[in-house]
Design a protein around this motif. Structure first.
Motif, PDB file in Angstrom:
ATOM      1  N   GLY A 265     -78.912 -61.022  21.472  1.00 28.31           N
ATOM      2  CA  GLY A 265     -77.599 -60.695  20.923  1.00 28.31           C
ATOM      3  C   GLY A 265     -77.114 -61.739  19.939  1.00 28.31           C
ATOM      4  N   ARG A 266     -76.175 -61.341  19.102  1.00 27.96           N
ATOM      5  CA  ARG A 266     -75.619 -62.226  18.082  1.00 27.96           C
ATOM      6  C   ARG A 266     -74.279 -62.793  18.568  1.00 27.96           C
ATOM      7  NH1 ARG A 266     -75.961 -62.757  12.405  1.00 27.96           N
ATOM      8  NH2 ARG A 266     -73.979 -63.222  11.377  1.00 27.96           N
ATOM      9  N   ALA A 267     -74.082 -64.084  18.387  1.00 26.58           N
ATOM     10  CA  ALA A 267     -72.834 -64.712  18.792  1.00 26.58           C
ATOM     11  C   ALA A 267     -71.672 -64.155  17.984  1.00 26.58           C
ATOM     12  CB  ALA A 267     -72.931 -66.228  18.593  1.00 26.58           C
ATOM     13  N   THR A 268     -70.554 -63.936  18.640  1.00 24.02           N
ATOM     14  CA  THR A 268     -69.345 -63.476  17.954  1.00 24.02           C
ATOM     15  C   THR A 268     -68.267 -64.544  18.070  1.00 24.02           C
ATOM     16  OG1 THR A 268     -68.390 -62.413  19.912  1.00 24.02           O
ATOM     17  CG2 THR A 268     -69.890 -61.081  18.542  1.00 24.02           C
ATOM     18  N   PHE A 269     -67.328 -64.508  17.139  1.00 26.12           N
ATOM     19  CA  PHE A 269     -66.256 -65.502  17.151  1.00 26.12           C
ATOM     20  C   PHE A 269     -65.416 -65.373  18.418  1.00 26.12           C
ATOM     21  CE2 PHE A 269     -61.959 -66.956  16.179  1.00 26.12           C
ATOM     22  CZ  PHE A 269     -62.211 -68.222  15.651  1.00 26.12           C
ATOM     23  N   ALA A 270     -65.011 -64.145  18.743  1.00 23.50           N
ATOM     24  CA  ALA A 270     -64.153 -63.937  19.922  1.00 23.50           C
ATOM     25  C   ALA A 270     -64.888 -64.307  21.200  1.00 23.50           C
ATOM     26  CB  ALA A 270     -63.678 -62.486  19.975  1.00 23.50           C
ATOM     27  N   GLY A 271     -66.157 -63.910  21.311  1.00 26.42           N
ATOM     28  CA  GLY A 271     -66.921 -64.215  22.516  1.00 26.42           C
ATOM     29  C   GLY A 271     -67.134 -65.710  22.699  1.00 26.42           C
ATOM     30  N   THR A 272     -67.460 -66.412  21.613  1.00 29.42           N
ATOM     31  CA  THR A 272     -67.664 -67.865  21.694  1.00 29.42           C
ATOM     32  C   THR A 272     -66.361 -68.566  22.042  1.00 29.42           C
ATOM     33  OG1 THR A 272     -69.434 -67.714  20.049  1.00 29.42           O
ATOM     34  CG2 THR A 272     -68.513 -69.895  20.462  1.00 29.42           C
ATOM     35  N   ALA A 273     -65.258 -68.129  21.424  1.00 30.11           N
ATOM     36  CA  ALA A 273     -63.946 -68.724  21.718  1.00 30.11           C
ATOM     37  C   ALA A 273     -63.588 -68.538  23.191  1.00 30.11           C
ATOM     38  CB  ALA A 273     -62.877 -68.100  20.824  1.00 30.11           C
ATOM     39  N   ARG A 274     -63.880 -67.356  23.720  1.00 29.20           N
ATOM     40  CA  ARG A 274     -63.585 -67.067  25.129  1.00 29.20           C
ATOM     41  C   ARG A 274     -64.418 -67.962  26.044  1.00 29.20           C
ATOM     42  NH1 ARG A 274     -63.751 -62.059  24.497  1.00 29.20           N
ATOM     43  NH2 ARG A 274     -65.968 -61.778  24.948  1.00 29.20           N
ATOM     44  N   ASP A 275     -65.706 -68.124  25.721  1.00 32.86           N
ATOM     45  CA  ASP A 275     -66.577 -68.990  26.530  1.00 32.86           C
ATOM     46  C   ASP A 275     -66.107 -70.441  26.487  1.00 32.86           C
ATOM     47  OD1 ASP A 275     -68.103 -66.793  27.123  1.00 32.86           O
ATOM     48  OD2 ASP A 275     -69.678 -67.251  25.645  1.00 32.86           O
ATOM     49  N   MET A 276     -65.688 -70.894  25.323  1.00 39.30           N
ATOM     50  CA  MET A 276     -65.250 -72.282  25.176  1.00 39.30           C
ATOM     51  C   MET A 276     -63.926 -72.518  25.900  1.00 39.30           C
ATOM     52  SD  MET A 276     -66.308 -73.140  21.231  1.00 39.30           S
ATOM     53  CE  MET A 276     -66.307 -74.926  21.457  1.00 39.30           C
ATOM     54  N   TRP A 277     -63.078 -71.515  25.884  1.00 38.49           N
ATOM     55  CA  TRP A 277     -61.803 -71.637  26.612  1.00 38.49           C
ATOM     56  C   TRP A 277     -62.052 -71.736  28.116  1.00 38.49           C
ATOM     57  CZ3 TRP A 277     -56.820 -72.679  25.886  1.00 38.49           C
ATOM     58  CH2 TRP A 277     -55.915 -72.347  26.913  1.00 38.49           C
ATOM     59  N   ARG A 278     -62.965 -70.899  28.611  1.00 36.09           N
ATOM     60  CA  ARG A 278     -63.291 -70.932  30.045  1.00 36.09           C
ATOM     61  C   ARG A 278     -63.934 -72.263  30.437  1.00 36.09           C
ATOM     62  NH1 ARG A 278     -64.874 -65.129  29.891  1.00 36.09           N
ATOM     63  NH2 ARG A 278     -66.969 -65.824  29.333  1.00 36.09           N
ATOM     64  N   LYS A 279     -64.786 -72.795  29.561  1.00 32.47           N
ATOM     65  CA  LYS A 279     -65.528 -74.023  29.873  1.00 32.47           C
ATOM     66  C   LYS A 279     -64.672 -75.276  29.693  1.00 32.47           C
ATOM     67  CE  LYS A 279     -69.157 -76.414  30.920  1.00 32.47           C
ATOM     68  NZ  LYS A 279     -70.093 -76.903  29.922  1.00 32.47           N
ATOM     69  N   GLY A 281     -61.187 -75.253  28.131  1.00 26.76           N
ATOM     70  CA  GLY A 281     -59.755 -75.071  27.941  1.00 26.76           C
ATOM     71  C   GLY A 281     -59.299 -75.529  26.572  1.00 26.76           C
ATOM     72  N   LEU A 282     -58.024 -75.855  26.457  1.00 27.83           N
ATOM     73  CA  LEU A 282     -57.461 -76.285  25.183  1.00 27.83           C
ATOM     74  C   LEU A 282     -58.117 -77.580  24.703  1.00 27.83           C
ATOM     75  CD1 LEU A 282     -55.269 -75.487  23.119  1.00 27.83           C
ATOM     76  CD2 LEU A 282     -53.692 -77.000  24.329  1.00 27.83           C
ATOM     77  N   ARG A 283     -58.426 -78.456  25.643  1.00 28.99           N
ATOM     78  CA  ARG A 283     -59.075 -79.718  25.276  1.00 28.99           C
ATOM     79  C   ARG A 283     -60.422 -79.470  24.621  1.00 28.99           C
ATOM     80  NH1 ARG A 283     -60.325 -84.747  29.460  1.00 28.99           N
ATOM     81  NH2 ARG A 283     -61.205 -86.169  27.900  1.00 28.99           N
ATOM     82  N   GLY A 284     -61.163 -78.489  25.121  1.00 26.05           N
ATOM     83  CA  GLY A 284     -62.456 -78.169  24.537  1.00 26.05           C
ATOM     84  C   GLY A 284     -62.322 -77.631  23.125  1.00 26.05           C
ATOM     85  N   LEU A 285     -61.304 -76.810  22.891  1.00 25.02           N
ATOM     86  CA  LEU A 285     -61.104 -76.239  21.557  1.00 25.02           C
ATOM     87  C   LEU A 285     -60.648 -77.287  20.549  1.00 25.02           C
ATOM     88  CD1 LEU A 285     -59.402 -72.848  22.489  1.00 25.02           C
ATOM     89  CD2 LEU A 285     -61.713 -73.187  21.598  1.00 25.02           C
ATOM     90  N   TYR A 286     -60.106 -78.396  21.040  1.00 22.35           N
ATOM     91  CA  TYR A 286     -59.686 -79.485  20.154  1.00 22.35           C
ATOM     92  C   TYR A 286     -60.639 -80.675  20.234  1.00 22.35           C
ATOM     93  CZ  TYR A 286     -55.328 -77.495  18.490  1.00 22.35           C
ATOM     94  OH  TYR A 286     -54.404 -76.702  17.843  1.00 22.35           O
ATOM     95  N   ALA A 287     -61.878 -80.438  20.688  1.00 23.92           N
ATOM     96  CA  ALA A 287     -62.874 -81.510  20.757  1.00 23.92           C
ATOM     97  C   ALA A 287     -63.121 -82.073  19.363  1.00 23.92           C
ATOM     98  CB  ALA A 287     -64.180 -80.980  21.348  1.00 23.92           C
TER      99      ALA A 287
END
Length: 315
Positions: A265-279, A281-287
């Motif tokens: 499968g091909r990575a999607t923006f929404a799917g990757t964002a969701r995985d990063m949020w779960r892994k 949280g906000l701190r991960g998205l601002y790494a």
């Protein structure tokens, strides 16, 4: 008094010369800033790329810089530089040229020589959106090169250069694959372009008014004023939509760090964002945000010192 509309674009020579100046000045500013900031950008990408890893390789930006220096030396800190040099030329040339042309189009359509800060922000957003299409393939190559040593740090085989990485992407995923992560780049550049130019123009206007000058007298900016306005712009740009950049970097380095997806499968923006949020949280998205903002202050200041200085010198 009735505002005079933008003069009709009658002379192609004047339009061409203006475009050539924007492209030349933007390219020069971009190259100088990129050489300065590349080690910090490399650190940011490596921190962003590890968010979805089972075990983090680095505890923070200083640890990442220290490990890179210890294991890879100066060459490691500048790994992947050719791609961002080309990217900086293309990005800043396209950004400044498009920003100027959108401003001129707005002045002509609105029949006014002066634009409000909101209208300048719209011009910046449009310039950023256009630039994102040029920037995504270049950033894809850059990000892949910046994590090469994380994959096989002890390998004696020479690492592929930018052209080899580019060819590999086209071979494996076709031309469409060059725009992997484009949604993130588009969001970042559109919102960031609006914030970048609006912050610069707003702060520059305040500094000009302090000296009793009209906020539109951009040619009267002193070097330190361009630097101060540029520094504020750098902060605004990076804080505006940083999570979009984090998701983009994770998507563009996924194949190298975590291998092909199950089922191809091909990575999607929404799917990757969701995985990063779960892994993470906000701190991960601002790494990597802290070091990015820290390097954006001098880097963006340098861009506008050079661009405004050249524009003033060769106006």
């Amino acid at each position: 008094m009735e505002a005079s509309p933008l003069p009709s674009p009658a002379t192609e020579d004047s339009i061409t010369i203006r475009a050539m100046k924007d492209i030349a000045f933007g390219s020069t500013a971009g190259i100088c800033s990129k050489v300065f900031e590349h080690p910090f950008d490399l650190t940011k990408v490596r921190l962003q790329a590890q968010v979805l890893d089972a075990t983090a390789r680095f505890s923070g930006p200083l640890d990442c810089l220290a490990q890179t220096w210890r294991k890879e030396g100066v060459r490691g800190l500048y790994r992947g530089l050719p791609a961002p040099i080309v990217g900086a030329m293309a990005e800043n040339a396209t950004l400044f040229w498009t920003y100027t042309e959108i401003q001129n189009t707005l002045r002509w359509s609105l029949g006014t020589p002066d634009l409000s800060l909101r209208q300048l922000a719209c011009a910046g957003a449009g310039a950023g959106a256009v630039t994102s299409f040029v920037l995504t393939p270049i950033e894809l190559v850059k990000c892949k090169m910046q994590v090469q040593m994380l994959i096989a740090p002890t390998s004696s085989a020479p690492l592929p250069g930018p052209l080899a990485v580019l060819a590999g992407v086209v071979r494996d995923t076709g031309l469409r694959g060059l725009w992997l992560g484009h949604t993130g780049t588009l969001l970042r550049e559109t919102g960031g372009g609006a914030a970048w130019f609006a912050a610069k123009e707003g702060v520059a206007g305040v500094l000009l008014r302090r000296r009793g000058l009209a906020p539109t007298a951009r040619g009267e900016l002193r070097a330190w004023e361009s630097a101060a306005a540029g520094a504020c712009a750098g902060v605004a740009y990076n804080v505006a939509l940083f999570p979009a950049d984090t998701v983009k970097s994770a998507m563009q380095t996924e194949a190298e760090l975590r291998g092909p997806r199950a089922g191809g499968g091909r990575a999607t923006f929404a799917g990757t964002a969701r995985d990063m949020w779960r892994k993470g949280g906000l701190r991960g998205l601002y790494a990597g945000c802290g070091i990015t903002v820290a390097r954006a202050v001098p880097s963006s200041a340098l861009i506008f010192i050079i661009y405004d200085g050249l524009s003033k010198r060769f106006s």
